[in-house]
Scaffold this motif. Structure first.
Motif, PDB file in Angstrom:
ATOM      1  N   VAL A  19       0.861  -1.178   0.000  1.00  0.00           N
ATOM      2  CA  VAL A  19       0.000   0.000   0.000  1.00  0.00           C
ATOM      3  C   VAL A  19       0.895   1.225   0.000  1.00  0.00           C
ATOM      4  CG1 VAL A  19      -1.743   1.302   1.285  1.00  0.00           C
ATOM      5  CG2 VAL A  19      -1.833  -1.199   1.239  1.00  0.00           C
ATOM      6  N   MET A  20       0.622   2.146  -0.935  1.00  0.00           N
ATOM      7  CA  MET A  20       1.326   3.426  -0.953  1.00  0.00           C
ATOM      8  C   MET A  20       0.538   4.397  -0.078  1.00  0.00           C
ATOM      9  SD  MET A  20       2.128   3.942  -4.960  1.00  0.00           S
ATOM     10  CE  MET A  20       3.624   4.866  -4.904  1.00  0.00           C
ATOM     11  N   HIS A  21       1.200   4.979   0.912  1.00  0.00           N
ATOM     12  CA  HIS A  21       0.580   5.982   1.772  1.00  0.00           C
ATOM     13  C   HIS A  21       1.010   7.352   1.265  1.00  0.00           C
ATOM     14  CE1 HIS A  21      -0.857   3.242   4.953  1.00  0.00           C
ATOM     15  NE2 HIS A  21       0.142   2.487   4.514  1.00  0.00           N
ATOM     16  N   LEU A  22       0.037   8.232   0.998  1.00  0.00           N
ATOM     17  CA  LEU A  22       0.315   9.560   0.480  1.00  0.00           C
ATOM     18  C   LEU A  22       0.219  10.601   1.584  1.00  0.00           C
ATOM     19  CD1 LEU A  22      -1.595   9.402  -2.912  1.00  0.00           C
ATOM     20  CD2 LEU A  22       0.714   8.628  -2.358  1.00  0.00           C
ATOM     21  N   ALA A  23       0.886  11.726   1.380  1.00  0.00           N
ATOM     22  CA  ALA A  23       0.960  12.782   2.397  1.00  0.00           C
ATOM     23  C   ALA A  23      -0.414  13.272   2.829  1.00  0.00           C
ATOM     24  CB  ALA A  23       1.804  13.940   1.874  1.00  0.00           C
ATOM     25  N   GLU A  24      -1.398  13.312   1.907  1.00  0.00           N
ATOM     26  CA  GLU A  24      -2.718  13.836   2.289  1.00  0.00           C
ATOM     27  C   GLU A  24      -3.594  12.778   2.953  1.00  0.00           C
ATOM     28  OE1 GLU A  24      -3.901  12.009  -1.617  1.00  0.00           O
ATOM     29  OE2 GLU A  24      -2.133  13.119  -1.020  1.00  0.00           O
ATOM     30  N   GLY A  25      -3.068  11.568   3.130  1.00  0.00           N
ATOM     31  CA  GLY A  25      -3.800  10.540   3.859  1.00  0.00           C
ATOM     32  C   GLY A  25      -4.368   9.421   3.001  1.00  0.00           C
ATOM     33  N   LEU A  61       5.208  12.819  -2.855  1.00  0.00           N
ATOM     34  CA  LEU A  61       4.053  12.807  -1.965  1.00  0.00           C
ATOM     35  C   LEU A  61       3.839  11.457  -1.278  1.00  0.00           C
ATOM     36  CD1 LEU A  61       1.562  14.822  -4.175  1.00  0.00           C
ATOM     37  CD2 LEU A  61       2.999  15.650  -2.304  1.00  0.00           C
ATOM     38  N   VAL A  62       4.652  10.471  -1.611  1.00  0.00           N
ATOM     39  CA  VAL A  62       4.536   9.147  -0.993  1.00  0.00           C
ATOM     40  C   VAL A  62       5.339   9.156   0.298  1.00  0.00           C
ATOM     41  CG1 VAL A  62       4.948   6.676  -1.266  1.00  0.00           C
ATOM     42  CG2 VAL A  62       4.234   8.048  -3.238  1.00  0.00           C
ATOM     43  N   THR A  63       4.666   8.868   1.402  1.00  0.00           N
ATOM     44  CA  THR A  63       5.332   8.892   2.705  1.00  0.00           C
ATOM     45  C   THR A  63       5.804   7.519   3.159  1.00  0.00           C
ATOM     46  OG1 THR A  63       3.226   8.646   3.870  1.00  0.00           O
ATOM     47  CG2 THR A  63       4.001  10.897   3.455  1.00  0.00           C
ATOM     48  N   ASP A  64       5.169   6.455   2.625  1.00  0.00           N
ATOM     49  CA  ASP A  64       5.482   5.123   3.128  1.00  0.00           C
ATOM     50  C   ASP A  64       4.971   4.068   2.157  1.00  0.00           C
ATOM     51  OD1 ASP A  64       6.220   3.157   5.108  1.00  0.00           O
ATOM     52  OD2 ASP A  64       4.122   3.010   5.694  1.00  0.00           O
ATOM     53  N   LEU A  65       5.673   2.949   2.096  1.00  0.00           N
ATOM     54  CA  LEU A  65       5.182   1.751   1.413  1.00  0.00           C
ATOM     55  C   LEU A  65       4.987   0.694   2.482  1.00  0.00           C
ATOM     56  CD1 LEU A  65       7.462   1.453  -1.743  1.00  0.00           C
ATOM     57  CD2 LEU A  65       5.184   2.442  -1.580  1.00  0.00           C
ATOM     58  N   GLU A  66       3.767   0.209   2.602  1.00  0.00           N
ATOM     59  CA  GLU A  66       3.442  -0.800   3.613  1.00  0.00           C
ATOM     60  C   GLU A  66       3.222  -2.140   2.924  1.00  0.00           C
ATOM     61  OE1 GLU A  66       0.022  -1.553   7.006  1.00  0.00           O
ATOM     62  OE2 GLU A  66      -0.183   0.120   5.620  1.00  0.00           O
ATOM     63  N   ILE A  67       4.078  -3.094   3.200  1.00  0.00           N
ATOM     64  CA  ILE A  67       3.960  -4.429   2.618  1.00  0.00           C
ATOM     65  C   ILE A  67       2.765  -5.123   3.261  1.00  0.00           C
ATOM     66  CG2 ILE A  67       5.134  -6.617   2.187  1.00  0.00           C
ATOM     67  CD1 ILE A  67       6.420  -4.128   0.846  1.00  0.00           C
ATOM     68  N   LYS A  68       1.855  -5.646   2.430  1.00  0.00           N
ATOM     69  CA  LYS A  68       0.613  -6.250   2.912  1.00  0.00           C
ATOM     70  C   LYS A  68       0.400  -7.617   2.253  1.00  0.00           C
ATOM     71  CE  LYS A  68      -2.332  -3.802   4.781  1.00  0.00           C
ATOM     72  NZ  LYS A  68      -2.754  -3.465   6.112  1.00  0.00           N
ATOM     73  N   PRO A  69       1.100  -8.668   2.690  1.00  0.00           N
ATOM     74  CA  PRO A  69       0.940  -9.977   2.063  1.00  0.00           C
ATOM     75  C   PRO A  69      -0.492 -10.480   2.044  1.00  0.00           C
ATOM     76  CG  PRO A  69       2.721 -10.001   3.668  1.00  0.00           C
ATOM     77  CD  PRO A  69       2.029  -8.680   3.778  1.00  0.00           C
ATOM     78  N   GLN A  70      -1.317 -10.093   3.038  1.00  0.00           N
ATOM     79  CA  GLN A  70      -2.698 -10.576   3.091  1.00  0.00           C
ATOM     80  C   GLN A  70      -3.532 -10.030   1.929  1.00  0.00           C
ATOM     81  OE1 GLN A  70      -1.275  -8.521   5.300  1.00  0.00           O
ATOM     82  NE2 GLN A  70      -2.732  -7.044   6.106  1.00  0.00           N
ATOM     83  N   LEU A  71      -3.110  -8.950   1.264  1.00  0.00           N
ATOM     84  CA  LEU A  71      -3.831  -8.443   0.105  1.00  0.00           C
ATOM     85  C   LEU A  71      -3.772  -9.428  -1.054  1.00  0.00           C
ATOM     86  CD1 LEU A  71      -2.875  -4.650  -0.039  1.00  0.00           C
ATOM     87  CD2 LEU A  71      -5.042  -5.655   0.658  1.00  0.00           C
ATOM     88  N   ALA A  72      -2.734 -10.246  -1.102  1.00  0.00           N
ATOM     89  CA  ALA A  72      -2.609 -11.217  -2.189  1.00  0.00           C
ATOM     90  C   ALA A  72      -3.737 -12.237  -2.112  1.00  0.00           C
ATOM     91  CB  ALA A  72      -1.260 -11.923  -2.120  1.00  0.00           C
ATOM     92  N   THR A  73      -4.055 -12.709  -0.917  1.00  0.00           N
ATOM     93  CA  THR A  73      -5.123 -13.694  -0.786  1.00  0.00           C
ATOM     94  C   THR A  73      -6.495 -13.049  -0.918  1.00  0.00           C
ATOM     95  OG1 THR A  73      -5.024 -13.486   1.612  1.00  0.00           O
ATOM     96  CG2 THR A  73      -3.752 -15.257   0.627  1.00  0.00           C
TER      97      THR A  73
END
Length: 76
Positions: A19-25, A61-73
């Motif tokens: 998930v890409m987290h953007l500065a505006e939320g 504007l990207v503040t964080d990349l959150e790895i989310k393995p559960q999104l694959a399933t």
């Protein structure tokens, strides 16, 4: 966020959704590597979503990349 950081998440083997987290939320899920395209200058990416929405995102504007393995399933 740098293009190198995004490229590392994109090229991970095996690919893990993130998930890409953007500065505006906003949060933009990246379910498959094929849904991401970088622009030639490396400052922005184009994201395609399964429901045909397209987002152009400035990497500054990207503040964080959150790895989310559960999104694959969840997407199968």
């Amino acid at each position: 966020m740098t293009i190198e950081q995004l490229q590392a998440a994109h090229d991970r083997q095996p690919f893990l959704p993130f998930v890409m987290h953007l500065a505006e939320g906003r949060q933009i899920p990246v379910l498959h590597r094929e849904f991401v395209m970088t622009v030639p200058n490396g400052r922005a990416v184009v994201m395609c979503q399964p429901h045909s929405t397209i987002n152009m995102i400035d990497l500054l504007l990207v503040t964080d990349l959150e790895i989310k393995p559960q999104l694959a399933t969840a997407s199968n």
